[in-house]
Design a protein around this motif. Structure first.
Motif, PDB file in Angstrom:
ATOM      1  N   ALA A 126       0.841  -1.201   0.000  1.00 49.99           N
ATOM      2  CA  ALA A 126       0.000   0.000   0.000  1.00 49.99           C
ATOM      3  C   ALA A 126       0.873   1.246   0.000  1.00 49.99           C
ATOM      4  O   ALA A 126       1.813   1.361   0.795  1.00 49.99           O
ATOM      5  N   VAL A 127       0.564   2.181  -0.887  1.00 48.79           N
ATOM      6  CA  VAL A 127       1.338   3.420  -0.962  1.00 48.79           C
ATOM      7  C   VAL A 127       1.300   4.156   0.374  1.00 48.79           C
ATOM      8  O   VAL A 127       2.290   4.791   0.768  1.00 48.79           O
ATOM      9  N   GLU A 128       0.197   4.056   1.082  1.00 54.96           N
ATOM     10  CA  GLU A 128       0.073   4.751   2.372  1.00 54.96           C
ATOM     11  C   GLU A 128       1.108   4.239   3.377  1.00 54.96           C
ATOM     12  O   GLU A 128       1.626   5.010   4.195  1.00 54.96           O
ATOM     13  N   GLU A 129       1.400   2.937   3.316  1.00 52.67           N
ATOM     14  CA  GLU A 129       2.370   2.379   4.258  1.00 52.67           C
ATOM     15  C   GLU A 129       3.789   2.818   3.923  1.00 52.67           C
ATOM     16  O   GLU A 129       4.612   3.044   4.826  1.00 52.67           O
ATOM     17  N   VAL A 130       4.082   2.952   2.642  1.00 55.03           N
ATOM     18  CA  VAL A 130       5.389   3.473   2.256  1.00 55.03           C
ATOM     19  C   VAL A 130       5.499   4.947   2.642  1.00 55.03           C
ATOM     20  O   VAL A 130       6.526   5.397   3.161  1.00 55.03           O
ATOM     21  N   ALA A 131       4.423   5.691   2.416  1.00 52.42           N
ATOM     22  CA  ALA A 131       4.425   7.105   2.807  1.00 52.42           C
ATOM     23  C   ALA A 131       4.633   7.259   4.308  1.00 52.42           C
ATOM     24  O   ALA A 131       5.382   8.140   4.750  1.00 52.42           O
ATOM     25  N   ASP A 132       4.001   6.410   5.103  1.00 51.28           N
ATOM     26  CA  ASP A 132       4.184   6.471   6.557  1.00 51.28           C
ATOM     27  C   ASP A 132       5.654   6.271   6.935  1.00 51.28           C
ATOM     28  O   ASP A 132       6.190   6.977   7.801  1.00 51.28           O
ATOM     29  N   ALA A 133       6.299   5.303   6.268  1.00 51.52           N
ATOM     30  CA  ALA A 133       7.709   5.031   6.571  1.00 51.52           C
ATOM     31  C   ALA A 133       8.594   6.214   6.188  1.00 51.52           C
ATOM     32  O   ALA A 133       9.539   6.560   6.909  1.00 51.52           O
ATOM     33  N   LEU A 134       8.296   6.849   5.065  1.00 52.74           N
ATOM     34  CA  LEU A 134       9.080   8.007   4.637  1.00 52.74           C
ATOM     35  C   LEU A 134       8.876   9.196   5.570  1.00 52.74           C
ATOM     36  O   LEU A 134       9.832   9.892   5.932  1.00 52.74           O
ATOM     37  N   VAL A 135       7.631   9.439   5.951  1.00 54.58           N
ATOM     38  CA  VAL A 135       7.335  10.573   6.831  1.00 54.58           C
ATOM     39  C   VAL A 135       8.020  10.391   8.194  1.00 54.58           C
ATOM     40  O   VAL A 135       8.502  11.356   8.794  1.00 54.58           O
ATOM     41  N   GLU A 136       8.094   9.155   8.653  1.00 55.13           N
ATOM     42  CA  GLU A 136       8.770   8.884   9.927  1.00 55.13           C
ATOM     43  C   GLU A 136      10.221   9.367   9.902  1.00 55.13           C
ATOM     44  O   GLU A 136      10.776   9.786  10.926  1.00 55.13           O
ATOM     45  N   HIS A 137      10.820   9.322   8.724  1.00 52.91           N
ATOM     46  CA  HIS A 137      12.230   9.697   8.602  1.00 52.91           C
ATOM     47  C   HIS A 137      12.436  11.054   7.913  1.00 52.91           C
ATOM     48  O   HIS A 137      13.572  11.422   7.615  1.00 52.91           O
ATOM     49  N   ALA A 138      11.342  11.779   7.673  1.00 59.35           N
ATOM     50  CA  ALA A 138      11.436  13.115   7.066  1.00 59.35           C
ATOM     51  C   ALA A 138      11.687  14.143   8.156  1.00 59.35           C
ATOM     52  O   ALA A 138      10.884  15.046   8.408  1.00 59.35           O
TER      53      ALA A 138
END
Length: 298
Positions: free
Chosen positions: A197-209
């Motif tokens: 799910a794109v949302e799960e990848v986005a969550d992982a990226l935001v965690e490290h943004a």
């Protein structure tokens, strides 16, 4: 909280990133070749959203109700225009722009190099780069350009974070949609993939943004490694279609690598949304299972 630039902000991944960054309290600058003219504009297809991408879904930054907190700005990586202005007063870059069906060497390699040079001059503290699982193992030109971009990120003086992911559900849907109207679906049914799910990848990226760069992260993949044949049968069921699925034996190194599962990371099956669950949400059907279909693939 950080001042974050999102490139490719109207694409599948960019649209998922925006609302999450806002929810975390970040200030968001959204860059695109064609930024919305007003808060009522819906994001369209990005300047290439990649295999961890695909055609944009409904929603995104422009429909969150928080558009007033987003600064939209024009950026054209192909032409190299707007780079310095988009980086003014930015702490973190999430570089989601890519061109899988365009000039990926110009956009993904040279565009990323230009952005990195300008980011160094602007004092950016974290350059976050979403990438794709298996790109060093699959001899596909777009993947080779993504790998070159990764290497540019990691060799730059700008602190960085790199996250590889497997293909988004919407990308698999886009591929299958190309044959959906045909009475027979010729497909490389033995290809192995691991949709997430794109949302799960986005969550992982935001965690490290954050202003603190994390270097190379562990890859993220969907919950299951599946054959393209299995995914096609579930898609056929979700769409209520009756089509014959015929195995298309493709030669060459790219096909061999996909059959070998080089586009997957089974040891990092951290996603939670299965292909059948995504199809059910997408098409509003009942339970969809790969086995409950209109016949096997040939």
């Amino acid at each position: 909280m950080a001042r974050v630039l999102v490139t490719g902000a109207t694409g599948t991944l960019g649209s998922a990133l925006g609302p999450r960054l806002l929810a975390d309290g970040h200030t968001v600058r959204a860059a695109s070749r064609s930024p919305p003219n007003s808060s009522s504009d819906s994001p369209g297809v990005s300047e290439g959203s990649g295999e961890t991408g695909g055609t944009d879904e409904a929603g995104g930054i422009g429909e969150t109700g928080e558009t007033d907190h987003v600064e939209w700005i024009e950026l054209d990586l192909l032409e190299g225009t707007g780079i310095e202005s988009v980086l003014a007063n930015i702490d973190v870059v999430v570089h989601a722009a890519t061109a899988p069906t365009g000039d990926s060497e110009a956009v993904d390699v040279h565009g990323t190099e230009r952005l990195l040079d300008a980011a160094e001059d602007a004092g950016v503290s974290n350059f976050v780069y979403p990438s794709i699982v298996g790109i060093e193992e699959i001899p596909y030109s777009y993947y080779e350009h993504k790998l070159a971009a990764e290497r540019a990120v990691e060799s730059s003086e700008v602190p960085h974070t790199v996250l590889r992911a497997t293909q988004f559900h919407s990308f698999i849907e886009e591929l299958l949609g190309m044959v959906a109207k045909s009475p027979v679906w010729p497909l490389p049914t033995k290809f192995r993939t691991q949709p997430i799910a794109v949302e799960e990848v986005a969550d992982a990226l935001v965690e490290h943004a954050t202003p603190d760069a994390s270097g190379r992260l562990e890859s993220v993949g969907g919950p299951e490694v599946r054959s393209l044949g299995e995914l096609a049968r579930a898609y056929r069921e979700a769409r209520g279609l009756r089509r014959a699925i015929v195995r298309l034996p493709l030669p060459g190194g790219v096909a061999k690598a996909f059959r070998a599962g080089h586009a997957t990371c089974p040891d990092r099956a951290v996603g939670t949304v299965t292909w059948e669950e995504w199809l059910t949400e997408r098409y509003g059907t009942g339970d969809v299972t790969a086995s409950n279909t209109a016949g096997p693939a040939v």
